[in-house]
Design a protein around this motif. Structure first.
Motif, short mmCIF file in Angstrom:
data_model
loop_
_atom_site.label_atom_id
_atom_site.label_comp_id
_atom_site.label_asym_id
_atom_site.label_seq_id
_atom_site.Cartn_x
_atom_site.Cartn_y
_atom_site.Cartn_z
N SER A 1 -7.61 1.78 0.85
CA SER A 1 -6.36 2.60 1.38
C SER A 1 -4.79 2.79 0.18
N LEU B 1 -3.91 -2.23 8.42
CA LEU B 1 -3.06 -1.30 7.39
C LEU B 1 -2.31 -0.78 7.29
N LYS B 2 -2.09 -0.61 9.18
CA LYS B 2 -0.03 -0.18 9.71
C LYS B 2 0.31 -1.53 8.50
N TRP C 1 -3.30 5.85 -1.23
CA TRP C 1 -1.14 5.49 -0.56
C TRP C 1 -0.51 6.11 -2.79
N GLN D 1 -11.06 -1.96 2.66
CA GLN D 1 -10.33 -0.79 3.23
C GLN D 1 -9.26 -0.63 2.63
N ILE D 2 -8.75 -2.33 2.45
CA ILE D 2 -7.26 -2.24 2.34
C ILE D 2 -7.35 -1.33 0.50
N ILE E 1 -12.35 -5.64 5.64
CA ILE E 1 -10.78 -5.59 5.78
C ILE E 1 -10.28 -5.74 4.84
N MET F 1 -9.28 -1.76 12.59
CA MET F 1 -9.27 -2.03 11.40
C MET F 1 -7.69 -1.11 11.24
N ASP F 2 -7.33 -0.12 12.05
CA ASP F 2 -5.68 1.03 11.71
C ASP F 2 -4.92 0.34 11.70
N HIS G 1 3.02 -1.58 -1.75
CA HIS G 1 2.41 -0.58 -2.97
C HIS G 1 2.80 0.68 -3.37
N ARG H 1 0.85 -1.05 5.20
CA ARG H 1 1.53 -0.76 4.88
C ARG H 1 3.21 -0.38 4.56
#
Length: 722
Positions: free
Chosen positions: A600, A678-679, A604, A596-597, A593, A674-675, A687, A682
């Motif tokens: 991402s 991340l959603k 972004w 991935q963050i 996690i 995981m999606d 960010h 975001r």
């Protein structure tokens, strides 16, 4: 790579279990439906004759002639659902006001609140992009009551002095997101802003198919985000303009909530006061306290519920709320409900089925003054049989907690049940739309369920917890809630202390029955292990009801002198087999996690320059996240514990705050994929700041039985003090 493969394996296993279960239900329902169609032959399909003429007098026409005319207050007209020939549709939202919005602890230096009357500041590289003020209603962007928004206008940054409360201010606005599109209101000042603005968001169904069978399968949500708009002063890099100061607008995340599209679609209109999910700690912001949980009543102290009632009352009073209305424009046709889905189903004895249907008709007659009561005494089992709902209730032994000890208090049981993923029947069982009631064992095996599965499991755990205290009983409550419509809550009642708590088991939120903010707006049935009671009072709102179930004038019992109680075996197992906690897998999840963050966020922010992470502060966050999980488990309840909880955050970050301005917050989620994580990150827009900042990230995953994981993410940005 190893951690990635482990995470992928979890996701695939969960999806496979859910898909296999859903496929079984669909096959069983298809077989049951085909059998029903063969047995139920309509006379009109055999005998062809003209229908008999019907003579009716429309009295509504005459009543309209004599109604008083009030031009300034016209009577609303009922909206009619559009036909299947719809080509375009939109979600229409009226955002009215908010209350108890978090405010900045102190505004200093180069940051101060935007003002509706202040002209847009000059900002390098942003041209004329700006937020229209409340008085600028003449432009095209404000034609429907919402302000124009650009993807370049990002989160603002507040400079908090976390240990000292200074001047308090906030310029909040509400953003609505759906299907990749977003709109927002204007920014208004104060703790209780009033927007009264309308927002339209385009709605495009899959394959542009507006049929009910396609619309009810949509699982997307409408997100409502609350932000604080701030003006940031920046210094240009060009030496030729080094004596000039530039300003830009940015936003700071305050909280959010969501409404499933299916809820808006099936109910036609959703309106009410919605509680915003604010972070447990929001560095730089504070919510005004309007209650004192340290002053417990004697009844609460003697109830044995560890002061939980007082804490719930305090949380509700100090919550942030947004009042809004959401609907579809035009209103779309919904599937026709199967009102008598259990009338001909097998399962229980014919005598019980007949009496149950007669009792429901009797109760409906006494509840004509209430709109759309949620009445049901038989649940549809996974094999299609009708099952008497009290048979789902009974004590069940809960699993062990983090340290191998039993989950032995109300807060820990509520937290565990809320970690089980939510799967609504409308999305799972598309073919028939029937509400399927699973046993707790099947619920844990599939690791997904809807309102009734969560409520039943929590009720059974609470029955086991208070099995030696006859004064404390647990029930499930069938009713209607905001925003979900028909729903099922858990009720915990202590007759000695006259204390009753309602739990939304899927979200983990609890409310006293006297709480006016309780989103359960209609109580239809209270169901216990030994009986069912129908609420026939004038009001179904919990705070306006009388809760004495022995009063036959207010509550109609199922078992009575007319029909003595029949002992029926439970469909549940008191002792269930639980899988072992996989702490090693939780460790893999933490690393994956976090990676991935970070990847991402770098993606972004690719156009904004390098994205750096401070690992030292991240390790401090990890220590603080452990305290957050302990608080959810009820080991840190009470007013004094809450004060020490906040102090521990500030003490841990004291050395960081001495050199940096800090903005950030923790996020809590259950792990599904995981999606989704991340959603959620975001969605906070942390960010998208254009300032030269360093980020800090902490991730902690707590493992529970049946591969259930509690995920905590602490994310913040650090701005060096100049």
């Amino acid at each position: 790579l190893r951690s990635s493969s482990q995470v992928l394996r979890i996701q695939l296993e969960q999806r496979s279990q859910i898909n296999d279960f859903v496929q079984r239900i669909r096959e069983l329902h298809a077989n049951s439906s085909s059998g029903t169609r063969k047995r139920d032959v309509q006379v009109t399909s055999i005998v062809k004759e003209d229908p008999m003429p019907q003579f009716r007098v429309n009295t509504e026409m005459f009543r309209a002639l004599f109604e008083p005319r009030r031009k300034l207050r016209p009577a609303p007209r009922a909206r009619k659902a559009a036909s299947l020939s719809v080509e375009n549709a939109a979600i229409f939202v009226q955002i009215v006001r908010a209350s108890n919005v978090p405010v900045r602890r102190q505004a200093t230096g180069g940051i101060y609140p935007a003002s509706p009357g202040r002209p847009d500041p000059a900002r390098s590289g942003f041209g004329g992009l700006g937020q229209p003020g409340a008085g600028q209603a003449g432009n095209a962007a404000n034609r429907f009551g919402f302000a124009a928004e650009s993807s370049n206008v990002d989160d603002g940054e507040d400079e908090p002095e976390l240990l000292n409360t200074g001047a308090e201010s906030v310029m909040s606005f509400c953003q609505v997101r759906f299907q990749g599109a977003s709109r927002r209101t204007s920014a208004q000042e104060g703790r209780s802003p009033t927007w009264s603005e309308s927002i339209f968001l385009p709605f495009i169904p899959p394959r542009k198919d507006f049929s009910p069978s396609n619309l009810r399968s949509i699982s997307e949500k409408v997100y409502f985000n609350l932000f604080d708009e701030v003006i940031v002063e920046t210094n240009p890099d060009d030496y030729r303009t080094e004596d000039q100061t530039f300003q830009r607008r940015e936003r700071r995340y305050l909280g959010s909530f969501s409404i499933p599209f299916s809820t808006i679609y099936l109910n036609g209109r959703v309106e009410g006061m919605f509680r915003v999910n604010t972070p447990e700690v929001n560095l730089g912001y504070v919510t005004r306290s309007r209650g004192d949980s340290s002053q417990r009543s004697f009844a609460e102290a003697e109830s044995g519920l560890d002061g939980l009632a007082g804490d719930l009352q305090n949380e509700s009073a100090n919550g942030t709320y947004v009042y809004l209305m959401a609907t579809l424009d035009p209103m779309l046709a919904t599937p026709r409900p199967d009102e008598d889905e259990n009338s001909s189903a097998a399962g229980e004895s014919s005598k019980l089925m007949r009496y149950g249907n007669q009792w429901l008709k009797q109760v409906k007659g006494k509840m004509r003054h209430r709109a759309q009561p949620n009445l049901k005494v038989f649940g549809t089992a996974i094999n299609g049989d009708a099952t008497f709902i009290p048979r789902y209730l009974g004590p069940q032994v809960p699993p062990v907690g983090q340290n191998g000890t039993e989950l032995s208090n109300v807060a820990s049981l509520v937290h565990f049940v809320s970690l089980l993923p939510f799967l609504e029947d409308w999305q799972a069982f598309i073919e028939g739309g029937n509400d399927v009631w699973c046993t707790s064992h099947k619920f844990l095996e599939v690791s997904a369920g809807d309102w009734e599965e969560h409520a039943i499991l929590l009720s059974n755990y609470l029955s086991w917890l208070f099995r030696e205290r006859s004064s404390v009983e647990s029930y499930i409550v069938l009713g209607r809630g905001v925003p979900e419509g028909e729903t099922v809550y858990t009720l915990l009642a202590d007759s000695n202390a006259a204390l009753r708590i309602l739990f939304n088991a899927s979200s983990g939120r609890g409310y006293l029955t006297s709480d006016k903010h309780c989103p359960l707006i209609e109580v239809s049935l209270v169901i216990g292990e030994r009986n069912i009671w129908a609420n026939v009072q004038e009001s179904g709102k919990p705070s306006l009801m009388r809760w004495n179930l022995d009063n036959a004038k207010d509550w109609v019992p199922f078992w009575s002198d007319r029909m003595p109680r029949v002992d029926l075996p439970s469909v549940q197992n008191e002792i269930m087999a639980y899988d072992r906690q996989d702490r090693k897998l939780a460790s893999y999840l933490e690393g994956e996690i976090s990676d991935q963050i970070q990847r991402s966020m770098r993606r972004w922010r690719a156009k904004r320059g390098p994205t750096r992470f401070n690992k030292v502060v991240g390790r401090k966050f990890n220590k603080l996240l452990k305290l957050l999980e302990e608080r959810r488990l009820g080991s840190r309840l009470g007013d004094s514990a809450q004060h020490s909880f906040a102090d521990e955050h500030f003490e841990e970050l004291r050395d960081v705050l001495s050199h940096n301005q800090l903005f950030g917050f923790p996020i809590h989620m259950l792990f599904t994929e995981m999606d989704a994580i991340l959603k959620e990150v975001r969605n906070t827009d942390i960010h998208s700041t254009a300032l030269d900042v360093t980020f800090a990230l902490g991730v902690r995953v707590e493992a529970y039985t049946s591969k259930i994981f509690s995920v905590w993410i602490y994310i913040a940005m650090l701005i060096p003090r100049r």
